[in-house]
Design an enzyme around this catalytic site. Structure first.
Site, PDB file in Angstrom:
ATOM      1  N   TYR A 138       0.697  -1.483   0.166  1.00 17.64           N
ATOM      2  CA  TYR A 138      -0.104  -0.058  -0.250  1.00 17.64           C
ATOM      3  C   TYR A 138       0.880   1.144  -0.059  1.00 17.64           C
ATOM      4  O   TYR A 138       0.332   2.314  -0.148  1.00 17.64           O
ATOM      5  CB  TYR A 138      -0.889  -0.096   1.204  1.00 17.64           C
ATOM      6  CG  TYR A 138      -2.114  -0.984   1.184  1.00 17.64           C
ATOM      7  CD1 TYR A 138      -2.336  -1.799  -0.085  1.00 17.64           C
ATOM      8  CD2 TYR A 138      -2.967  -1.241   1.979  1.00 17.64           C
ATOM      9  CE1 TYR A 138      -3.368  -2.834   0.167  1.00 17.64           C
ATOM     10  CE2 TYR A 138      -3.960  -2.027   2.180  1.00 17.64           C
ATOM     11  CZ  TYR A 138      -4.111  -2.714   0.856  1.00 17.64           C
ATOM     12  OH  TYR A 138      -5.101  -3.906   1.005  1.00 17.64           O
ATOM     13  N   LYS A 181       3.305 -15.279   2.731  1.00 16.48           N
ATOM     14  CA  LYS A 181       3.206 -16.138   1.433  1.00 16.48           C
ATOM     15  C   LYS A 181       4.671 -16.349   1.027  1.00 16.48           C
ATOM     16  O   LYS A 181       5.070 -15.916   0.019  1.00 16.48           O
ATOM     17  CB  LYS A 181       2.669 -15.269   0.299  1.00 16.48           C
ATOM     18  CG  LYS A 181       2.147 -15.730  -0.929  1.00 16.48           C
ATOM     19  CD  LYS A 181       1.100 -16.804  -0.793  1.00 16.48           C
ATOM     20  CE  LYS A 181       0.715 -17.398  -2.156  1.00 16.48           C
ATOM     21  NZ  LYS A 181       0.161 -18.489  -2.245  1.00 16.48           N
ATOM     22  N   ASP A 218      -3.223 -17.873   2.142  1.00 15.51           N
ATOM     23  CA  ASP A 218      -4.350 -18.733   1.382  1.00 15.51           C
ATOM     24  C   ASP A 218      -5.036 -19.646   2.271  1.00 15.51           C
ATOM     25  O   ASP A 218      -6.166 -19.729   2.366  1.00 15.51           O
ATOM     26  CB  ASP A 218      -3.899 -19.356  -0.016  1.00 15.51           C
ATOM     27  CG  ASP A 218      -2.769 -19.722  -0.326  1.00 15.51           C
ATOM     28  OD1 ASP A 218      -2.006 -19.665   0.699  1.00 15.51           O
ATOM     29  OD2 ASP A 218      -2.165 -20.257  -1.309  1.00 15.51           O
ATOM     30  N   ASP A 231      -5.139  -6.690   6.032  1.00 14.32           N
ATOM     31  CA  ASP A 231      -6.507  -5.856   5.600  1.00 14.32           C
ATOM     32  C   ASP A 231      -7.583  -6.837   5.143  1.00 14.32           C
ATOM     33  O   ASP A 231      -8.677  -6.775   5.574  1.00 14.32           O
ATOM     34  CB  ASP A 231      -5.819  -5.036   4.233  1.00 14.32           C
ATOM     35  CG  ASP A 231      -7.197  -3.849   3.834  1.00 14.32           C
ATOM     36  OD1 ASP A 231      -8.202  -3.776   4.897  1.00 14.32           O
ATOM     37  OD2 ASP A 231      -7.206  -3.281   2.952  1.00 14.32           O
ATOM     38  N   ASP A 258     -10.886  -8.125   7.553  1.00 13.24           N
ATOM     39  CA  ASP A 258     -12.128  -8.058   7.140  1.00 13.24           C
ATOM     40  C   ASP A 258     -13.105  -9.323   7.286  1.00 13.24           C
ATOM     41  O   ASP A 258     -14.189  -9.296   7.465  1.00 13.24           O
ATOM     42  CB  ASP A 258     -12.248  -7.107   5.626  1.00 13.24           C
ATOM     43  CG  ASP A 258     -12.349  -5.687   5.775  1.00 13.24           C
ATOM     44  OD1 ASP A 258     -12.148  -5.350   6.827  1.00 13.24           O
ATOM     45  OD2 ASP A 258     -12.515  -4.977   5.175  1.00 13.24           O
TER      46      ASP A 258
END
Ligand code: NAD
Length: 368
Positions: A141, A189, A221, A245, A249
């Protein structure tokens, strides 16, 4: 103990839930012999209207001179068409950056009395009590601004972390796990990303300083799947900005209501900003319908993480649980056979419960 708190109600229901939270904190202060000095300041749309910008210097000054910050919510349709630098959300991004808040903590708790509000089956979410620790100021980001570009049909974003940025967030994860059930899941990851391989290396190094914490690595994942398959499996999850993020959520849906989710954004010295996960809810703003519990629970997080007032924070969390167990709900979580309470009534109920618990504790002490 005396503590200065910057209070930024913001817009919409932010103002309504903040009023009630200050009352609850004052009730806790009375019970435990503290003083909270509240200093109000504007942010978001309210600041755009009054000061011509979403994050006035005066607001930043008040925050920097306080021991912690409480924030309601920002935004609303009346400010949606303003240019980017004048949007209410700029106030939020700006304040996090200016205050150096790099760790975002989001607890997700499945309250027994709200199990049927979740989109997941009740037996799957019973016992869920997890904390997601997300890195907030680095990664994809933010990247390296000079490398971010769009050339015709080619776009580039970069994922950038320094070792110290990873170390400080991993420390937050371990510290949180140490105070909870001593289990840390580090999500990355590492089979693809270089940054994740360094992340894993640092988690391994840091784990030596926290022998009591059980550590595991999980690919993002796999973590996304496990969150819906067996959410009660997790205690503390620590992860980088983008993964955090999305996962936070996803996890927030487990409770079934945005009105129940608190959060904290911290720096290493314990200074922090505390806010509900929800937004300004323009559809119900000004109607005394908002659920104040996410903001009240954010206040409890402030007591715990910035002021080390653990007993005081527990008192709020206990009162909230008891109020829900007794069948009191606001409209967002109603539908469980109760008449929905207004925002104000819910606040009163929590304060009443705090006082009841206090009286009971007094009686028990007298007989001890
Ligand atoms: P929202 O969270 O404001 O509302 C989503 C839905 O949840 C609405 O139906 C709302 O009524 C309900 N809801 C949210 N909080 C509730 C509560 N405490 N009690 C009862 N019901 C509640 O999200 P949105 O509608 O997408 O966004 C509205 C505005 O808020 C936008 O301007 C957005 O940019 C802003 N926003 C701000 C923040 C923040 O300040 N941190 C976060 C998200 C959205």
């Amino acid at each position: 103990m005396k503590r200065k708190v910057a209070v930024l109600p913001g817009d919409g229901i932010g103002k309504e839930v903040m009023e009630g939270t200050m009352k609850v904190l004052n009730a806790v202060a009375d019970r435990f012999g503290h003083t909270f000095e509240f200093h109000k300041a504007r942010i978001g749309g309210a600041a755009i209207d009054e000061d011509g910008q979403p994050l006035p210097d005066e607001t930043l000054r008040i925050c920097k001179e306080s021991d912690a910050v409480l924030l309601g919510a920002v935004g609303g349709p009346q400010w949606e068409n303003l240019p980017g630098h004048l949007r209410p959300e700029r106030g939020l991004l700006g304040i996090r950056k200016e205050l150096g808040l790099f760790a975002n903590l989001r607890p997700v708790t499945a309250f027994d009395s709200l199990l049927d509000a979740s989109p997941l089956k009740a037996d799957r979410i019973k016992g869920v009590d997890m904390l997601i620790v997300r890195e907030l100021t680095g990664g994809l980001y933010f990247g390296t601004p000079s490398e971010r570009r769009k050339d015709g049909n080619e776009v580039v974003d970069t994922l950038h972390y320094t070792r110290s940025e990873i170390e400080r967030i991993v420390d937050q994860g371990f510290e949180a796990a140490k105070k909870r059930r001593q289990k840390l899941t580090s999500v990355d990851k590492a089979n693809v990303l270089e940054s994740s391989r360094m992340w894993r290396e640092i988690v391994e190094e840091k784990s030596k300083a926290y022998p009591e914490v059980e550590v595991e690595h999980m690919l993002v994942d796999a973590a996304a799947m496990k969150l819906v398959q067996h959410p009660a499996y997790f205690d503390v999850i620590v992860t980088e900005n983008l993964f955090g993020d999305i996962l936070s959520d996803e996890a927030s849906m487990i409770t079934g209501s945005l009105g129940m989710l608190p959060s904290a954004s911290l720096r290493s010295d314990g200074y922090g900003m505390y806010e509900p996960v929800h937004g300004s809810a323009p559809d119900i703003a000004g109607k005394n319908l908002a659920n104040p519990l996410a903001m009240i629970l954010s206040g409890a997080m402030m007591l715990k993480y910035s002021f080390q007032m653990y007993e005081e924070a527990d008192a709020i969390e206990k009162a909230v649980k008891e109020v829900l167990d007794a069948g009191y709900f606001t409209s967002d979580i109603a539908g469980r056979g109760a008449n929905a309470l207004s925002t104000d009534r819910m606040v009163k109920q929590v304060i009443f419960q705090l006082e009841e618990d206090n009286a009971t504790a007094g009686i028990m002490e007298a007989y001890a």
